[in-house]
Design a protein around this motif. Sequence first.
Motif, PDB file in Angstrom:
ATOM      1  N   ALA A  26      -7.048 -26.886   7.003  1.00 14.21           N
ATOM      2  CA  ALA A  26      -6.957 -27.060   5.553  1.00 14.21           C
ATOM      3  C   ALA A  26      -7.960 -28.096   5.056  1.00 14.21           C
ATOM      4  CB  ALA A  26      -5.542 -27.474   5.155  1.00 14.21           C
ATOM      5  N   THR A  27      -8.508 -27.824   3.886  1.00 11.49           N
ATOM      6  CA  THR A  27      -9.301 -28.823   3.172  1.00 11.49           C
ATOM      7  C   THR A  27      -8.387 -29.513   2.170  1.00 11.49           C
ATOM      8  OG1 THR A  27      -9.949 -27.164   1.542  1.00 11.49           O
ATOM      9  CG2 THR A  27     -11.481 -27.569   3.352  1.00 11.49           C
ATOM     10  N   HIS A  28      -8.804 -30.668   1.699  1.00  8.21           N
ATOM     11  CA  HIS A  28      -8.023 -31.381   0.685  1.00  8.21           C
ATOM     12  C   HIS A  28      -8.973 -31.905  -0.386  1.00  8.21           C
ATOM     13  CE1 HIS A  28      -9.337 -34.592   3.434  1.00  8.21           C
ATOM     14  NE2 HIS A  28      -9.300 -35.395   2.367  1.00  8.21           N
ATOM     15  N   ALA A  29      -8.400 -32.257  -1.522  1.00  8.83           N
ATOM     16  CA  ALA A  29      -9.188 -32.761  -2.644  1.00  8.83           C
ATOM     17  C   ALA A  29      -8.344 -33.773  -3.412  1.00  8.83           C
ATOM     18  CB  ALA A  29      -9.623 -31.603  -3.553  1.00  8.83           C
ATOM     19  N   ARG A  30      -8.801 -34.141  -4.598  1.00  4.93           N
ATOM     20  CA  ARG A  30      -8.023 -35.048  -5.445  1.00  4.93           C
ATOM     21  C   ARG A  30      -8.171 -34.618  -6.893  1.00  4.93           C
ATOM     22  NH1 ARG A  30     -10.941 -39.940  -5.765  1.00  4.93           N
ATOM     23  NH2 ARG A  30     -11.774 -39.063  -7.673  1.00  4.93           N
ATOM     24  N   GLU A  31      -7.051 -34.425  -7.567  1.00  5.13           N
ATOM     25  CA  GLU A  31      -7.096 -34.056  -8.977  1.00  5.13           C
ATOM     26  C   GLU A  31      -7.315 -35.302  -9.832  1.00  5.13           C
ATOM     27  OE1 GLU A  31      -3.613 -31.848  -9.970  1.00  5.13           O
ATOM     28  OE2 GLU A  31      -4.092 -30.176  -8.615  1.00  5.13           O
ATOM     29  N   PRO A  32      -7.934 -35.137 -11.004  1.00  6.09           N
ATOM     30  CA  PRO A  32      -8.131 -36.275 -11.908  1.00  6.09           C
ATOM     31  C   PRO A  32      -6.790 -36.924 -12.250  1.00  6.09           C
ATOM     32  CG  PRO A  32      -9.339 -34.344 -12.676  1.00  6.09           C
ATOM     33  CD  PRO A  32      -8.436 -33.884 -11.573  1.00  6.09           C
ATOM     34  N   PHE A  33      -6.813 -38.216 -12.558  1.00  7.41           N
ATOM     35  CA  PHE A  33      -5.561 -38.904 -12.873  1.00  7.41           C
ATOM     36  C   PHE A  33      -5.801 -40.011 -13.885  1.00  7.41           C
ATOM     37  CE2 PHE A  33      -7.452 -41.250  -9.394  1.00  7.41           C
ATOM     38  CZ  PHE A  33      -7.219 -42.585  -9.715  1.00  7.41           C
ATOM     39  N   ARG A  34      -4.710 -40.449 -14.489  1.00  3.35           N
ATOM     40  CA  ARG A  34      -4.739 -41.594 -15.386  1.00  3.35           C
ATOM     41  C   ARG A  34      -3.654 -42.564 -14.961  1.00  3.35           C
ATOM     42  NH1 ARG A  34      -4.849 -38.914 -21.263  1.00  3.35           N
ATOM     43  NH2 ARG A  34      -2.649 -39.391 -20.950  1.00  3.35           N
ATOM     44  N   GLY A  35      -3.958 -43.842 -15.064  1.00  2.00           N
ATOM     45  CA  GLY A  35      -2.997 -44.854 -14.679  1.00  2.00           C
ATOM     46  C   GLY A  35      -3.202 -45.326 -13.254  1.00  2.00           C
ATOM     47  N   ASP A  36      -2.391 -46.259 -12.827  1.00  3.72           N
ATOM     48  CA  ASP A  36      -2.483 -46.840 -11.486  1.00  3.72           C
ATOM     49  C   ASP A  36      -2.077 -45.800 -10.445  1.00  3.72           C
ATOM     50  OD1 ASP A  36      -2.925 -48.780  -9.616  1.00  3.72           O
ATOM     51  OD2 ASP A  36      -0.918 -49.655  -9.772  1.00  3.72           O
ATOM     52  N   ARG A  37      -2.807 -45.742  -9.325  1.00  2.00           N
ATOM     53  CA  ARG A  37      -2.512 -44.761  -8.279  1.00  2.00           C
ATOM     54  C   ARG A  37      -2.917 -45.323  -6.928  1.00  2.00           C
ATOM     55  NH1 ARG A  37      -5.414 -40.936  -5.315  1.00  2.00           N
ATOM     56  NH2 ARG A  37      -4.432 -38.879  -4.980  1.00  2.00           N
ATOM     57  N   ARG A  38      -2.045 -45.178  -5.935  1.00  2.00           N
ATOM     58  CA  ARG A  38      -2.423 -45.539  -4.575  1.00  2.00           C
ATOM     59  C   ARG A  38      -1.745 -44.584  -3.605  1.00  2.00           C
ATOM     60  NH1 ARG A  38      -1.973 -51.364  -1.474  1.00  2.00           N
ATOM     61  NH2 ARG A  38       0.263 -50.895  -1.474  1.00  2.00           N
ATOM     62  N   ILE A  39      -2.565 -43.733  -3.015  1.00  2.00           N
ATOM     63  CA  ILE A  39      -2.105 -42.811  -1.979  1.00  2.00           C
ATOM     64  C   ILE A  39      -2.732 -43.283  -0.671  1.00  2.00           C
ATOM     65  CG2 ILE A  39      -1.973 -40.423  -1.209  1.00  2.00           C
ATOM     66  CD1 ILE A  39      -0.563 -41.007  -3.890  1.00  2.00           C
ATOM     67  N   LEU A  40      -1.912 -43.680   0.282  1.00  2.00           N
ATOM     68  CA  LEU A  40      -2.416 -44.201   1.552  1.00  2.00           C
ATOM     69  C   LEU A  40      -2.711 -43.052   2.506  1.00  2.00           C
ATOM     70  CD1 LEU A  40       0.077 -47.181   1.993  1.00  2.00           C
ATOM     71  CD2 LEU A  40      -2.166 -47.177   0.874  1.00  2.00           C
ATOM     72  N   VAL A  41      -3.767 -43.222   3.305  1.00  4.64           N
ATOM     73  CA  VAL A  41      -4.185 -42.172   4.234  1.00  4.64           C
ATOM     74  C   VAL A  41      -4.374 -42.758   5.623  1.00  4.64           C
ATOM     75  CG1 VAL A  41      -5.866 -40.359   4.710  1.00  4.64           C
ATOM     76  CG2 VAL A  41      -5.414 -41.031   2.345  1.00  4.64           C
ATOM     77  N   ALA A  42      -3.841 -42.077   6.622  1.00  6.13           N
ATOM     78  CA  ALA A  42      -4.071 -42.434   8.024  1.00  6.13           C
ATOM     79  C   ALA A  42      -4.627 -41.199   8.737  1.00  6.13           C
ATOM     80  CB  ALA A  42      -2.788 -42.907   8.694  1.00  6.13           C
ATOM     81  N   MET A  43      -5.394 -41.426   9.798  1.00  5.43           N
ATOM     82  CA  MET A  43      -6.020 -40.323  10.527  1.00  5.43           C
ATOM     83  C   MET A  43      -5.760 -40.497  12.019  1.00  5.43           C
ATOM     84  SD  MET A  43      -9.686 -40.360   8.522  1.00  5.43           S
ATOM     85  CE  MET A  43      -9.725 -40.744   6.758  1.00  5.43           C
ATOM     86  N   SER A  44      -5.655 -39.370  12.734  1.00  9.72           N
ATOM     87  CA  SER A  44      -5.387 -39.469  14.171  1.00  9.72           C
ATOM     88  C   SER A  44      -6.014 -38.300  14.920  1.00  9.72           C
ATOM     89  CB  SER A  44      -3.872 -39.497  14.428  1.00  9.72           C
ATOM     90  OG  SER A  44      -3.297 -38.233  14.184  1.00  9.72           O
ATOM     91  N   ASP A  45      -5.893 -38.339  16.254  1.00 17.39           N
ATOM     92  CA  ASP A  45      -6.339 -37.273  17.148  1.00 17.39           C
ATOM     93  C   ASP A  45      -7.828 -36.963  16.955  1.00 17.39           C
ATOM     94  OD1 ASP A  45      -3.631 -36.347  18.356  1.00 17.39           O
ATOM     95  OD2 ASP A  45      -3.268 -36.351  16.200  1.00 17.39           O
ATOM     96  N   LEU A  46      -8.660 -37.937  17.299  1.00 19.72           N
ATOM     97  CA  LEU A  46     -10.098 -37.763  17.162  1.00 19.72           C
ATOM     98  C   LEU A  46     -10.586 -36.596  17.991  1.00 19.72           C
ATOM     99  CD1 LEU A  46     -12.678 -39.091  15.910  1.00 19.72           C
ATOM    100  CD2 LEU A  46     -12.975 -40.202  18.119  1.00 19.72           C
TER     101      LEU A  46
END
Length: 225
Positions: free
Chosen positions: A198-218
């Motif tokens: 799957a690919t991912h993206a980010r939709e436009p937003f207004r206001g404060d936003r924090r989505i945390l991201v972690a990555m694994s299995d290199l």
Amino acid sequence: MDPLFHHEMSYAHNWPSRLYFYGDRPSATGGATPVASERRVFPKIPAEVRERFQRHGVRYIRNYGPDLDIPWQEVFQTGDRAVVEAYCEQSRTAFEWTGNDGLRTVSRRQALAEHPRTGETVWFNHAHLFHTSNLPAEVAEVLIGEYGLEGLPRNAYYGDGEEIEDEVMVLIRGLYEEAAVSFPWQRDDVMVVDNFLATHAREPFRGDRRILVAMSDLYVAPGHH
């Protein structure tokens, strides 16, 4: 996170197999993280497009510097040119020091990838993000006039050096948008993404936003260590 659909680090010689998103502080309006399944996208890419990219791969050109895009010191997290050169050699990336403390890198990477567990073939590259057609026409015209195609902050070509047609990149971006599935973030939501499927993206937003991201299995691409 880039607002356009992409596989994380698919321009590199290694990348994470899994991504973990956490809704720490969702925005009041917008800001979803849509995903698009390669199982829906890949079969719709015309065979002649898939075959040409599979045969040649993708050639990425990046230009870093104080006057254009991001300084190389920030990207590589060092001010030591020898460290940068060692990394480029290890990752099979050609490099050239340019102009006013600038750096140009050129790398040829895969266009398709095979899922290490399921064996599925997927479209796996950043061409549609790096390509000049991703820039507003007036911006592209000014930058090309000033720096030339090879001097843009980023650009993508077929692996044999030929220019990628704008319409091919428009097609790829459109297929991801058509396949998109999205939902609004709520606090403490968790989303796990298979970075191959799957690919991912980010939709436009207004206001404060924090989505945390972690990555694994290199995952290390074949031929790299």
